[in-house]
Design a protein around this motif. Sequence first.
Motif, PDB file in Angstrom:
ATOM      1  N   MET A 165      18.415   5.961  13.547  1.00  0.00           N
ATOM      2  CA  MET A 165      19.137   6.976  12.778  1.00  0.00           C
ATOM      3  C   MET A 165      19.650   8.100  13.664  1.00  0.00           C
ATOM      4  N   VAL A 166      20.600   8.872  13.115  1.00  0.00           N
ATOM      5  CA  VAL A 166      21.172  10.026  13.798  1.00  0.00           C
ATOM      6  C   VAL A 166      20.867  11.282  12.993  1.00  0.00           C
ATOM      7  N   PHE A 167      20.479  12.340  13.675  1.00  0.00           N
ATOM      8  CA  PHE A 167      20.155  13.645  13.088  1.00  0.00           C
ATOM      9  C   PHE A 167      21.092  14.645  13.761  1.00  0.00           C
ATOM     10  N   THR A 168      22.139  15.095  13.051  1.00  0.00           N
ATOM     11  CA  THR A 168      23.167  15.934  13.679  1.00  0.00           C
ATOM     12  C   THR A 168      22.673  17.346  13.966  1.00  0.00           C
ATOM     13  N   ASP A 169      23.417  18.040  14.843  1.00  0.00           N
ATOM     14  CA  ASP A 169      23.109  19.434  15.152  1.00  0.00           C
ATOM     15  C   ASP A 169      23.174  20.308  13.901  1.00  0.00           C
ATOM     16  N   ALA A 170      24.174  20.073  13.058  1.00  0.00           N
ATOM     17  CA  ALA A 170      24.330  20.887  11.847  1.00  0.00           C
ATOM     18  C   ALA A 170      23.106  20.748  10.946  1.00  0.00           C
ATOM     19  N   GLY A 215      20.724   2.955  10.902  1.00  0.00           N
ATOM     20  CA  GLY A 215      22.080   3.262  11.346  1.00  0.00           C
ATOM     21  C   GLY A 215      22.730   4.445  10.637  1.00  0.00           C
ATOM     22  N   SER A 216      22.002   5.103   9.757  1.00  0.00           N
ATOM     23  CA  SER A 216      22.562   6.225   8.988  1.00  0.00           C
ATOM     24  C   SER A 216      22.647   7.498   9.815  1.00  0.00           C
ATOM     25  N   VAL A 217      23.535   8.393   9.364  1.00  0.00           N
ATOM     26  CA  VAL A 217      23.694   9.712   9.957  1.00  0.00           C
ATOM     27  C   VAL A 217      23.273  10.750   8.922  1.00  0.00           C
ATOM     28  N   VAL A 218      22.320  11.613   9.278  1.00  0.00           N
ATOM     29  CA  VAL A 218      21.902  12.712   8.407  1.00  0.00           C
ATOM     30  C   VAL A 218      22.612  13.959   8.914  1.00  0.00           C
ATOM     31  N   ASP A 219      23.430  14.556   8.039  1.00  0.00           N
ATOM     32  CA  ASP A 219      24.257  15.698   8.409  1.00  0.00           C
ATOM     33  C   ASP A 219      24.094  16.791   7.358  1.00  0.00           C
ATOM     34  N   SER A 226      26.865  23.572  -0.443  1.00  0.00           N
ATOM     35  CA  SER A 226      26.255  23.134   0.801  1.00  0.00           C
ATOM     36  C   SER A 226      25.202  22.085   0.486  1.00  0.00           C
ATOM     37  N   GLN A 227      25.143  21.045   1.325  1.00  0.00           N
ATOM     38  CA  GLN A 227      24.157  20.005   1.075  1.00  0.00           C
ATOM     39  C   GLN A 227      23.922  19.146   2.303  1.00  0.00           C
ATOM     40  N   PHE A 228      22.727  18.545   2.336  1.00  0.00           N
ATOM     41  CA  PHE A 228      22.471  17.517   3.322  1.00  0.00           C
ATOM     42  C   PHE A 228      23.192  16.272   2.844  1.00  0.00           C
ATOM     43  N   LYS A 229      23.759  15.532   3.787  1.00  0.00           N
ATOM     44  CA  LYS A 229      24.550  14.357   3.446  1.00  0.00           C
ATOM     45  C   LYS A 229      24.115  13.202   4.331  1.00  0.00           C
ATOM     46  N   ILE A 230      24.028  12.021   3.736  1.00  0.00           N
ATOM     47  CA  ILE A 230      23.689  10.821   4.495  1.00  0.00           C
ATOM     48  C   ILE A 230      24.884   9.886   4.486  1.00  0.00           C
ATOM     49  N   GLU A 231      25.331   9.533   5.684  1.00  0.00           N
ATOM     50  CA  GLU A 231      26.375   8.520   5.828  1.00  0.00           C
ATOM     51  C   GLU A 231      25.644   7.222   6.143  1.00  0.00           C
TER      52      GLU A 231
END
Length: 116
Positions: free
Chosen positions: A11-16, A83-87, A95-100
């Motif tokens: 998984m990916v954990f973005t800076d934002a 493989g998801s991105v948590v942004d 405003s919200q956390f979003k999962i791609e």
Amino acid sequence: MTESVASSAAMVFTDAAATKVKSLIEEEQNDNLKLRVFITGGGCSGFSYGFTFDEEAAEDDTQVVNQGVTMVVDPMSLQYLEGSVVDYKEGLQGSQFKIENPNATTTCGCGSSFSV
């Protein structure tokens, strides 16, 4: 400007997202908190995303660290989130956390539930 991200193979954990989690942890004044991302049954498309704070990480949790903040995912949820991105997004609709999630075959209009 290119945003950097922290990722595991899973998984990916973005800076934002990490920045927002870091500010929420500072508000709680508990440096032991980790962002737990999980999947539950339900929602209009079959599965729903969940977010909570957890002080503990289980041995079999996947952990991704960005900016000193840890995101944890349990093995059952990880099979749907691989493989998801948590942004974290701020926009006109709030405003919200979003999962791609590349595994989702359908999603609901609000983006908080999906099916595979």
